[in-house]
Write a protein that holds these residues in place. Structure first.
Motif, PDB file in Angstrom:
ATOM      1  N   ARG A  62       0.779  -1.391  -0.157  1.00  0.00           N
ATOM      2  CA  ARG A  62       0.074   0.136   0.012  1.00  0.00           C
ATOM      3  C   ARG A  62       0.894   1.407   0.076  1.00  0.00           C
ATOM      4  N   PHE A  63       0.537   2.385  -0.878  1.00  0.00           N
ATOM      5  CA  PHE A  63       0.987   3.582  -0.736  1.00  0.00           C
ATOM      6  C   PHE A  63      -0.011   4.397  -1.009  1.00  0.00           C
ATOM      7  N   LEU A  64      -0.336   5.071  -0.062  1.00  0.00           N
ATOM      8  CA  LEU A  64      -1.566   5.939   0.140  1.00  0.00           C
ATOM      9  C   LEU A  64      -1.474   7.299   0.665  1.00  0.00           C
ATOM     10  N   VAL A  65      -2.008   8.201   0.063  1.00  0.00           N
ATOM     11  CA  VAL A  65      -1.852   9.581   0.655  1.00  0.00           C
ATOM     12  C   VAL A  65      -3.075   9.801   1.509  1.00  0.00           C
ATOM     13  N   GLU A  66      -2.801  10.058   2.824  1.00  0.00           N
ATOM     14  CA  GLU A  66      -3.988  10.083   3.535  1.00  0.00           C
ATOM     15  C   GLU A  66      -4.359  11.523   3.788  1.00  0.00           C
ATOM     16  N   SER A  67      -3.709  12.382   3.623  1.00  0.00           N
ATOM     17  CA  SER A  67      -3.914  13.827   3.954  1.00  0.00           C
ATOM     18  C   SER A  67      -3.000  14.623   3.456  1.00  0.00           C
ATOM     19  N   ARG A  68      -3.488  15.702   2.896  1.00  0.00           N
ATOM     20  CA  ARG A  68      -2.561  16.703   2.268  1.00  0.00           C
ATOM     21  C   ARG A  68      -2.510  18.285   3.203  1.00  0.00           C
ATOM     22  N   ALA A  69      -1.757  18.795   4.073  1.00  0.00           N
ATOM     23  CA  ALA A  69      -1.872  19.952   4.788  1.00  0.00           C
ATOM     24  C   ALA A  69      -1.678  20.923   4.026  1.00  0.00           C
ATOM     25  N   PRO A  70      -2.293  22.228   4.472  1.00  0.00           N
ATOM     26  CA  PRO A  70      -2.211  23.472   3.851  1.00  0.00           C
ATOM     27  C   PRO A  70      -0.395  24.051   3.502  1.00  0.00           C
ATOM     28  N   GLU A  71       0.281  23.469   4.513  1.00  0.00           N
ATOM     29  CA  GLU A  71       1.734  24.144   4.313  1.00  0.00           C
ATOM     30  C   GLU A  71       2.195  23.074   3.277  1.00  0.00           C
ATOM     31  N   GLY A  72       1.697  22.186   2.426  1.00  0.00           N
ATOM     32  CA  GLY A  72       2.367  21.413   1.448  1.00  0.00           C
ATOM     33  C   GLY A  72       2.967  20.090   1.865  1.00  0.00           C
ATOM     34  N   ILE A  73       2.410  19.709   3.129  1.00  0.00           N
ATOM     35  CA  ILE A  73       3.151  18.411   3.460  1.00  0.00           C
ATOM     36  C   ILE A  73       2.029  17.284   3.521  1.00  0.00           C
ATOM     37  N   ASP A  74       2.600  16.447   2.781  1.00  0.00           N
ATOM     38  CA  ASP A  74       1.765  15.165   2.566  1.00  0.00           C
ATOM     39  C   ASP A  74       1.943  14.040   3.657  1.00  0.00           C
ATOM     40  N   GLU A  75       0.749  13.405   4.153  1.00  0.00           N
ATOM     41  CA  GLU A  75       0.849  12.255   5.193  1.00  0.00           C
ATOM     42  C   GLU A  75       0.628  11.045   4.417  1.00  0.00           C
ATOM     43  N   LEU A  76       1.868  10.128   4.226  1.00  0.00           N
ATOM     44  CA  LEU A  76       1.704   9.062   3.483  1.00  0.00           C
ATOM     45  C   LEU A  76       1.587   7.831   4.533  1.00  0.00           C
ATOM     46  N   SER A  77       0.578   6.694   4.060  1.00  0.00           N
ATOM     47  CA  SER A  77       0.620   5.415   4.824  1.00  0.00           C
ATOM     48  C   SER A  77       1.094   4.265   3.776  1.00  0.00           C
ATOM     49  N   ILE A  78       2.286   3.743   4.339  1.00  0.00           N
ATOM     50  CA  ILE A  78       2.895   2.805   3.498  1.00  0.00           C
ATOM     51  C   ILE A  78       2.925   1.327   4.199  1.00  0.00           C
ATOM     52  N   LEU A  79       2.491   0.514   3.223  1.00  0.00           N
ATOM     53  CA  LEU A  79       2.433  -0.717   4.103  1.00  0.00           C
ATOM     54  C   LEU A  79       3.372  -1.844   3.303  1.00  0.00           C
ATOM     55  N   LEU A  80       4.419  -2.400   3.969  1.00  0.00           N
ATOM     56  CA  LEU A  80       5.345  -3.436   3.359  1.00  0.00           C
ATOM     57  C   LEU A  80       5.174  -4.558   4.053  1.00  0.00           C
ATOM     58  N   SER A  81       5.593  -5.576   3.172  1.00  0.00           N
ATOM     59  CA  SER A  81       5.423  -7.059   3.550  1.00  0.00           C
ATOM     60  C   SER A  81       6.588  -7.807   3.223  1.00  0.00           C
ATOM     61  N   LYS A  82       6.751  -8.974   4.031  1.00  0.00           N
ATOM     62  CA  LYS A  82       8.110  -9.776   3.532  1.00  0.00           C
ATOM     63  C   LYS A  82       9.137  -9.013   3.877  1.00  0.00           C
ATOM     64  N   VAL A  83       9.327  -8.152   4.958  1.00  0.00           N
ATOM     65  CA  VAL A  83      10.804  -7.508   5.281  1.00  0.00           C
ATOM     66  C   VAL A  83      11.221  -7.985   6.572  1.00  0.00           C
ATOM     67  N   SER A  84      12.370  -7.840   7.031  1.00  0.00           N
ATOM     68  CA  SER A  84      13.087  -8.674   8.136  1.00  0.00           C
ATOM     69  C   SER A  84      12.808  -7.515   9.129  1.00  0.00           C
ATOM     70  N   SER A  85      12.993  -7.631  10.556  1.00  0.00           N
ATOM     71  CA  SER A  85      12.954  -7.066  11.526  1.00  0.00           C
ATOM     72  C   SER A  85      14.316  -6.158  11.593  1.00  0.00           C
ATOM     73  N   GLN A  86      15.122  -6.649  11.056  1.00  0.00           N
ATOM     74  CA  GLN A  86      16.539  -5.720  10.815  1.00  0.00           C
ATOM     75  C   GLN A  86      16.367  -4.589  10.006  1.00  0.00           C
ATOM     76  N   ASP A  87      15.785  -5.042   8.846  1.00  0.00           N
ATOM     77  CA  ASP A  87      15.757  -3.903   7.751  1.00  0.00           C
ATOM     78  C   ASP A  87      14.640  -2.733   8.360  1.00  0.00           C
ATOM     79  N   ILE A  88      13.404  -3.259   9.071  1.00  0.00           N
ATOM     80  CA  ILE A  88      12.532  -2.344   9.427  1.00  0.00           C
ATOM     81  C   ILE A  88      13.296  -1.309  10.197  1.00  0.00           C
TER      82      ILE A  88
END
Length: 234
Positions: A178-204
């Motif tokens: 998942r790569f989702l833009v959840e909100s766009r703030a007036p000051e030009g900042i996007d809030e992204l929600s990113i879901l990753l799978s099959k990744v190791s705890s060390q990489d996280i």
């Protein structure tokens, strides 16, 4: 008719074999521990003895035929109520499947001992212990490399794309669920929600630092980390 000595040997053998498997569950502080596994194994052994030798007097009558396997078969299906009691549902996570399976196999060991199959019962106990204790490190190592995590990333408008994300974190396309833009703030900042799978705890653990090195990334937070449970493992 079975001798009293042989009957006691079978019951005590069932208790001993059941306690070995129960000890492994007790070590991990599961609800079904030593006593539960011993009781199931001895009870199954007793049912098998009753099934085999409890009706010898009736068999002397004419036209009476009994199937000694019928009572033992009810143990296999009836033990399910204990297995259900060992399974807990916590939110979306099911716990206790392995303990429920160990209870079911202990019942089979008890039936085998009751039938005088000492070699099969002993070998099964060793194999079950190897599965419960020996496979645990391999299972944990596999799960540590196969986790799912959710990232909350604050970025300047359009500063982070899925392609740039995969390049920065060295990910395959299939790992970005998942790569989702959840909100766009007036000051030009996007809030992204990113879901990753099959990744190791060390990489996280390295993802926040890697992403914050990119131009336009203001904040990175790991808000969720869930172990993926492969089929057949509990």
């Amino acid at each position: 008719m079975l001798s009293d000595t042989e009957m006691m040997i079978r019951l005590l053998s069932a208790a001993a074999l059941g306690s070995l498997i129960g000890f492994e569950r007790e070590r991990l502080l599961w609800a079904a521990g030593i006593r539960t596994h011993m009781l199931v194994c001895v009870g199954s052994c007793l049912v098998m003895l009753v099934s085999q030798y409890g009706f010898t007097n009736i068999l002397t009558h004419d036209h009476v035929v009994l199937d000694p396997s019928r009572i033992a078969a009810q143990v296999v299906s009836g033990i399910g109520f204990l297995g259900a009691g060992a399974i807990l549902v916590r939110g979306e996570i099911v716990k206790g499947l392995t303990t429920a399976a160990s209870i079911w196999t202990v019942a089979a060991i008890g039936l085998a001992v009751g039938g005088g199959l000492y070699l099969a019962a002993g070998a099964s106990t060793v194999i079950i212990l190897l599965i419960l204790a020996g496979m645990k490190p391999l299972e944990e190592a596999y799960r540590s490399r196969n986790q799912t995590c959710m990232l909350k990333v604050g970025v300047e408008n359009n500063a982070l794309t899925p392609e740039l994300l995969r390049e920065a974190l060295t990910l395959r396309p299939s790992q970005v669920k998942r790569f989702l833009v959840e909100s766009r703030a007036p000051e030009g900042i996007d809030e992204l929600s990113i879901l990753l799978s099959k990744v190791s705890s060390q990489d996280i653990a390295t993802y926040p630092d890697k992403l914050q090195e990119l131009d336009g990334v203001r904040s990175v937070t790991v808000v969720k980390r869930v172990k993926d449970r492969p089929a057949g493992m509990t």
